[in-house]
Motif scaffolding. Structure first.
Motif, PDB file in Angstrom:
ATOM      1  N   UNK A 103       9.952   5.760 -61.951  1.00  0.00           N
ATOM      2  CA  UNK A 103       9.211   6.276 -63.094  1.00  0.00           C
ATOM      3  C   UNK A 103       8.566   7.614 -62.713  1.00  0.00           C
ATOM      4  N   UNK A 161       6.355   9.338 -64.141  1.00  0.00           N
ATOM      5  CA  UNK A 161       4.907   9.470 -64.312  1.00  0.00           C
ATOM      6  C   UNK A 161       4.168   9.056 -63.035  1.00  0.00           C
ATOM      7  N   UNK A 162       4.839   8.284 -62.165  1.00  0.00           N
ATOM      8  CA  UNK A 162       4.193   7.936 -60.886  1.00  0.00           C
ATOM      9  C   UNK A 162       3.964   9.194 -60.062  1.00  0.00           C
ATOM     10  N   UNK A 192       3.642  12.175 -61.336  1.00  0.00           N
ATOM     11  CA  UNK A 192       2.572  12.916 -62.022  1.00  0.00           C
ATOM     12  C   UNK A 192       1.221  12.332 -61.645  1.00  0.00           C
ATOM     13  N   UNK A 193       1.153  11.008 -61.583  1.00  0.00           N
ATOM     14  CA  UNK A 193      -0.111  10.365 -61.217  1.00  0.00           C
ATOM     15  C   UNK A 193      -0.522  10.782 -59.805  1.00  0.00           C
ATOM     16  N   UNK A 194       0.458  10.819 -58.892  1.00  0.00           N
ATOM     17  CA  UNK A 194       0.159  11.227 -57.517  1.00  0.00           C
ATOM     18  C   UNK A 194      -0.358  12.656 -57.496  1.00  0.00           C
ATOM     19  N   UNK A 195       0.321  13.524 -58.235  1.00  0.00           N
ATOM     20  CA  UNK A 195      -0.089  14.922 -58.300  1.00  0.00           C
ATOM     21  C   UNK A 195      -1.489  15.042 -58.893  1.00  0.00           C
ATOM     22  N   UNK A 196      -1.729  14.255 -59.930  1.00  0.00           N
ATOM     23  CA  UNK A 196      -3.030  14.265 -60.588  1.00  0.00           C
ATOM     24  C   UNK A 196      -4.137  13.875 -59.616  1.00  0.00           C
ATOM     25  N   UNK A 197      -3.818  12.977 -58.689  1.00  0.00           N
ATOM     26  CA  UNK A 197      -4.818  12.500 -57.738  1.00  0.00           C
ATOM     27  C   UNK A 197      -4.915  13.391 -56.507  1.00  0.00           C
ATOM     28  N   UNK A 240      -2.209  14.973 -54.755  1.00  0.00           N
ATOM     29  CA  UNK A 240      -1.136  14.897 -53.765  1.00  0.00           C
ATOM     30  C   UNK A 240      -0.056  15.932 -54.100  1.00  0.00           C
ATOM     31  N   UNK A 268       5.180   9.589 -49.940  1.00  0.00           N
ATOM     32  CA  UNK A 268       4.268   8.489 -50.262  1.00  0.00           C
ATOM     33  C   UNK A 268       4.756   7.641 -51.429  1.00  0.00           C
ATOM     34  N   UNK A 269       5.506   8.259 -52.342  1.00  0.00           N
ATOM     35  CA  UNK A 269       5.904   7.530 -53.553  1.00  0.00           C
ATOM     36  C   UNK A 269       7.426   7.376 -53.642  1.00  0.00           C
ATOM     37  N   UNK A 271       9.674   3.848 -52.687  1.00  0.00           N
ATOM     38  CA  UNK A 271      10.236   3.138 -53.831  1.00  0.00           C
ATOM     39  C   UNK A 271      11.758   3.159 -53.817  1.00  0.00           C
TER      40      UNK A 271
END
Ligand SMILES: Nc1ncnc2c1ncn2[C@@H]1O[C@H](COP(=O)(O)OP(=O)(O)O)[C@@H](O)[C@H]1O
Ligand SMILES: [Mg+2]
Lengths: 309, 383
Positions: free
Chosen positions: A203, A205-206, A208-213, A215, A223-224, A228
């Motif tokens: 996915x 968006x995972x 994007x979520x990492x980047x948002x946090x 990374x 890491x992602x 996966x």
């Protein structure tokens, strides 16, 4: 409604048993039985006869003869294998070549699969088709084609001479380099397909979520994306590693005298020396060596399935 | 539009009325195009520190795109986005002091709840002990202490939503972005969570920007609501202003239920307007100064709960009244909606609270009734 579910769920249903039994039957007839025959031959002694080993276990000779034959079986061939350095060196070299090839395959296959999984949705079936396309030509013909490319006056040398990258034609054919090229070329689809399958599910968006946090993209990959994609990495690696260890055609056609692979040793033992018992012992040992990675692979698959649930 | 005082606002927090106040976030004529398609159209807004700001609009109107530009996943085609006065339009997401809670939650499936929450803190290179303390604090905040070691797939939807919230709050961002955060929850849980969110926002003193297509949700949580339509901002105001003083028929229609009657302005002045609908034979006084010129087409807008239904015409002649016939009654439990057909064929909705448990209604089907409303209950809209 209720009678359907009952018949389907009933334990004593003979159809249900048949469905379960088929794969086991298959395994029994096409794997266990032949394996048993090979194993029996590996315990026999070479002889100038037809078939070229004793005892032959001729059931027509009577039951007492059968038991006499049974006593003649020995493990001496296995002892012989441990004594002659050629065999364990071949095993070791096969595993080494398979390991290095798998790493090269991973290094090439991962970016390709990643690119495919991130390409526009409309392109993906075409790209997938292109990966599978080589299978439409016989494997043997494709390996032969590599001889034409890699030999001294082959396409590759002609091209490099023409470009001016080299002055002398390179010796690639009949070296380990040629074997690696052949193996990597032949097994690449088996690496790409499972990798693609697991990367395509990822996915976005995972990321994007990492980047948002906080990374950055390269770190997010490790890491992602990579964790996966691990089930695909494992599946692809075993799918390549296991058959490469026993590979015969590629080292035989592209390799040279320096190339030691157990498949090749097995072949020459069988056809050049006509020593069926020793070559059977080689085959049995090869299988035992491969059982280890196969069991590891199955365990990891089970774990992946549980985690995915 | 004439700003009218609407009684006490929920909180005495209104930095947008203070001309000295500096906005925390400023969208400056931002346009976002995808190919030919304009998703966000020349939009400007100011959002202030500690504000709970809602972006409201129908699906596809560009709310998520706006939020994603603020998070850094999309860059504006035109215009600028300022955060704390600095242009961040081209700053990558991982360098913005802004965190987002994703509509799909986007929890990392291969990490425990704990590791998910710690992820952002680790990226900042926070010392291990501090990370552990912060994670614990966050778990407590969202009441998930006993689930720290679980993987996301071992949690219920509501629990996952709280992990996502905790993860996005863990870094104490300047701004928290929430994209339809409660969309996947059932109604009861959603309502409870709405109040939790407002409490949390007050407690942490953070700026929240929430995207939703649910007007009730926006009204419940937000200090101000921006109503969007096809990438444009149509009104930015407090929930009560949006409800009582909608700027256009679109806003009035989108928020709650409203009766809309077409007609003309007959006279206007001194803060009053006289509205006339020939088709319905209706003349109504509205306590609202309108910029619409006399004789121009306009709409009288009135909320169903502000219309009363009675058998007798109202005694007070300053009250607007019109006669009709009860066409249908919708029973909703707490209220009943009367659909009253006027002489011109138009149906007007009026709600009555069901204050007793009487099954027998004083007003029932086919009754001739009077609808009435005071002049300050309705407003006139141009378009
Ligand atoms: N990456 C994209 N490429 C093309 N069109 C997009 C893209 N992202 C959003 N859109 C379009 O922009 C419009 C607004 O989308 P969005 O901001 O997600 O709306 P909302 O969140 O209000 O439902 C939609 O019509 C959508 O199809
Ligand atoms: Mg959206």
């Amino acid at each position: 409604m209720s009678d359907i579910s009952e018949s389907a769920g009933h334990k004593a249903n003979p159809l249900r048993w048949l469905v379960v039994a088929i794969p086991y039957l298959w395994l029994l007839v096409f794997f266990l039985a032949p394996f048993f025959i090979v194993f029996k031959i590996s315990l026999s002694q070479v002889a100038i006869a037809m078939p070229p080993y004793v005892p032959a276990f001729d059931l027509a000779a009577g039951i007492s003869r059968f038991f006499a034959d049974l006593k003649e079986l020995t493990f001496s061939n296995y002892l012989w294998l441990t004594e002659d350095a050629l065999y364990w060196k071949s095993y070791l070299s096969s595993v080494g070549i398979a390991l290095v090839s798998t790493l090269i395959l991973l290094a090439i296959g991962f970016p390709v699969a990643y690119g495919m999984a991130r390409s526009p949705k409309a392109w993906r079936p075409t790209l997938l088709m292109l990966v599978i396309l080589p299978f439409w030509t016989s494997f043997l013909i494709r390996v032969y084609a590599w001889i034409g490319i890699l030999k001294k006056e082959g396409l590759l040398n002609q091209f490099l001479l023409w470009v001016g990258a080299i002055n002398e034609p390179l010796t690639i054919i009949n070296t380990n380099t040629a074997v690696y090229i052949g193996i990597v070329y032949s097994y690449l689809p088996f690496m790409i397909l499972p990798l693609y399958a697991s990367l395509e599910k990822l996915d976005e968006t995972l990321l994007e979520a990492a980047s948002d946090l906080g990374c950055p993209p390269t770190k997010a990959f490790w890491l992602i994306t990579f964790p996966l994609a691990l089930p695909g990495v494992i599946a692809g690696s075993f799918l390549c590693f296991i058959p490469i260890v026993g590979e015969f055609v590629i080292p035989d056609l592209l390799g040279g005298s320096e190339t030691m692979m157990i498949g090749k040793t097995l072949w020459s033992e069988f056809f050049n020396n006509r020593d069926w018992p020793v070559s059977s012992a080689v085959a049995v040992l090869l299988l035992l060596i491969l059982v280890v990675p196969i069991v590891v692979f199955q365990n990891s698959q089970m774990k992946a399935m549980e985690a995915g649930k | 539009m004439g700003q009218k005082t609407l009684g006490p606002v929920r909180r005495s927090f209104a930095p947008w009325l203070d001309p000295q106040a500096k906005p925390l976030i400023r969208f400056e004529n931002v346009t976002k195009r995808f190919g030919d398609f304009v998703a966000v159209d020349d939009l400007s807004i100011d959002i202030y520190e500690r504000e709970f700001f809602a972006l409201l609009g129908p699906s596809g109107c560009g709310k998520t795109t706006l939020l994603r530009m603020l998070a850094g996943f999309e860059t504006p085609t035109e215009g600028r986005i300022l955060l704390d006065g600095k242009d961040v339009s081209r700053v990558p997401p991982y360098r913005r002091p802004v965190n987002m809670m994703f509509q799909s939650y986007a929890l990392f499936p291969h990490m425990s709840v704990e590791a998910n929450i710690a992820f952002g803190l680790k990226q900042d290179g926070m010392p291990k002990a501090d990370i552990a303390a912060r994670v614990e604090e966050m778990l407590k905040l969202v009441k998930l202490e006993q689930f720290a070691k679980r993987r996301p797939h071992q949690l219920s939807g509501g629990q996952r939503q709280r992990v996502a919230l905790a993860r996005s709050l863990a870094k104490r961002p300047r701004v928290l972005l929430l994209d339809e955060p409660l969309g996947a929850l059932d109604k009861k849980l959603r309502e409870a969570t709405q109040f939790e969110l407002t409490d949390l926002q007050q407690e942490l003193g953070m700026t929240f920007v929430i995207v939703t297509h649910d007007q009730e949700e926006a009204m419940t949580v937000a200090d101000r609501i921006a109503v969007m339509d096809h990438g444009k901002m149509v009104q930015v105001a407090t929930p009560s202003e949006i409800y009582e003083q909608p700027a256009s028929r679109y806003v009035a229609d989108f928020i709650g239920d409203i009766n809309m009657i077409e007609g003309r302005i007959e006279a206007s002045g001194e803060g009053r307007t006289r509205f006339r609908s020939e088709a319905l034979g209706l003349t109504a006084d509205v306590l609202d100064a309108t910029p619409i010129g006399v004789g121009e087409t306009s709409w009288l807008a009135i909320r169903p709960e502000k219309v009363s239904v009675s058998h007798e015409p109202p005694a007070d002649t300053s009250v607007n009244a019109v006669e009709g016939e009860v066409w249908d009654i919708g029973y909703l439990g707490d209220v009943s909606i009367y659909h009253v057909r006027l002489a011109g064929g138009k149906t007007i909705k009026a709600t009555r609270a069901n204050v007793t448990r009487l099954i027998e209604r004083p007003i029932t089907w086919d009754d001739k009734v009077w609808l009435s409303w005071s002049p300050d209950a309705a407003l006139v809209l141009a378009a």
